[in-house]
Design a protein around this motif. Structure first.
Motif, mmCIF file in Angstrom:
data_model
loop_
_atom_site.group_PDB
_atom_site.id
_atom_site.type_symbol
_atom_site.label_atom_id
_atom_site.label_comp_id
_atom_site.label_asym_id
_atom_site.label_seq_id
_atom_site.Cartn_x
_atom_site.Cartn_y
_atom_site.Cartn_z
ATOM 1 N N GLY A 1 -30.702 -83.844 -2.001
ATOM 2 C CA GLY A 1 -31.628 -84.749 -2.681
ATOM 3 C C GLY A 1 -31.005 -86.079 -3.049
ATOM 4 N N LYS A 2 -31.847 -87.066 -3.196
ATOM 5 C CA LYS A 2 -31.409 -88.419 -3.522
ATOM 6 C C LYS A 2 -30.820 -88.510 -4.934
ATOM 7 N N LEU A 3 -31.285 -87.644 -5.836
ATOM 8 C CA LEU A 3 -30.834 -87.666 -7.229
ATOM 9 C C LEU A 3 -29.327 -87.394 -7.357
ATOM 10 N N SER A 4 -28.785 -86.654 -6.402
ATOM 11 C CA SER A 4 -27.355 -86.318 -6.468
ATOM 12 C C SER A 4 -26.453 -87.545 -6.310
ATOM 13 N N GLU A 5 -27.027 -88.653 -5.830
ATOM 14 C CA GLU A 5 -26.235 -89.886 -5.690
ATOM 15 C C GLU A 5 -25.705 -90.350 -7.045
ATOM 16 N N ILE A 6 -26.449 -90.077 -8.107
ATOM 17 C CA ILE A 6 -26.009 -90.476 -9.446
ATOM 18 C C ILE A 6 -24.716 -89.767 -9.808
ATOM 19 N N VAL A 7 -24.686 -88.467 -9.596
ATOM 20 C CA VAL A 7 -23.481 -87.690 -9.905
ATOM 21 C C VAL A 7 -22.359 -88.092 -8.960
ATOM 22 N N SER A 8 -22.673 -88.225 -7.685
ATOM 23 C CA SER A 8 -21.648 -88.610 -6.700
ATOM 24 C C SER A 8 -20.977 -89.927 -7.065
ATOM 25 N N LYS A 9 -21.793 -90.930 -7.433
ATOM 26 C CA LYS A 9 -21.256 -92.249 -7.784
ATOM 27 C C LYS A 9 -20.348 -92.195 -9.012
ATOM 28 N N ASN A 10 -20.612 -91.254 -9.902
ATOM 29 C CA ASN A 10 -19.874 -91.174 -11.161
ATOM 30 C C ASN A 10 -18.853 -90.052 -11.205
ATOM 31 N N LEU A 11 -18.637 -89.401 -10.080
ATOM 32 C CA LEU A 11 -17.752 -88.237 -10.043
ATOM 33 C C LEU A 11 -16.315 -88.569 -10.443
ATOM 34 N N ASP A 12 -15.798 -89.686 -9.966
ATOM 35 C CA ASP A 12 -14.429 -90.064 -10.329
ATOM 36 C C ASP A 12 -14.299 -90.269 -11.835
ATOM 37 N N ALA A 13 -15.285 -90.930 -12.444
ATOM 38 C CA ALA A 13 -15.250 -91.161 -13.890
ATOM 39 C C ALA A 13 -15.375 -89.847 -14.658
ATOM 40 N N LEU A 14 -16.253 -88.951 -14.205
ATOM 41 C CA LEU A 14 -16.391 -87.653 -14.874
ATOM 42 C C LEU A 14 -15.060 -86.889 -14.840
#
Length: 113
Positions: A50-63
């Motif tokens: 899903g497209k929504l996972s892009e949010i988590v993907s983009k912020n994965l390094d910061a998390l």
């Protein structure tokens, strides 16, 4: 020190985005521990399909840098047909309710998105 559990149950892009930003922000502002559980429809934010996972993907390094632990609800995964391999990220797969009860009992402040 403050400890937070963020419960993401929304499929709404602004809510998911806010939850991820708040999780990182809380750690950067000195919270001792921050954890995020994705459950119910919120599990779609971890689904690579899903497209929504892009949010988590983009912020994965910061998390990861902020040591924010991410939980995926196994029941939601089953209900929304998301396999372990399809998760963009999860530190642990558990029943969402178990995660909430555990951290509530440990004195975490619970925020829901």
């Amino acid at each position: 020190m403050a400890k937070f559990l963020l419960v993401v149950k929304s499929q709404d892009q602004p809510n998911v985005n806010t939850a991820v930003n708040v999780a990182n922000g809380l750690r950067m502002m000195g919270a001792e521990d921050v954890r995020v559980v994705f459950l119910g429809p919120g599990i779609t934010a971890l689904d690579k399909k899903g497209k929504l996972s892009e949010i988590v993907s983009k912020n994965l390094d910061a998390l990861r840098k902020n040591s924010v632990k991410v939980y995926a609800c196994e029941m939601a995964m089953k209900n929304y047909n998301v396999s372990r391999e399809e998760l963009v990220h999860a530190d642990e797969i558990s029943r969402g309710a178990d995660v909430i009860v555990k951290f509530a009992n440990e004195g975490y402040t619970i925020l829901t998105f």
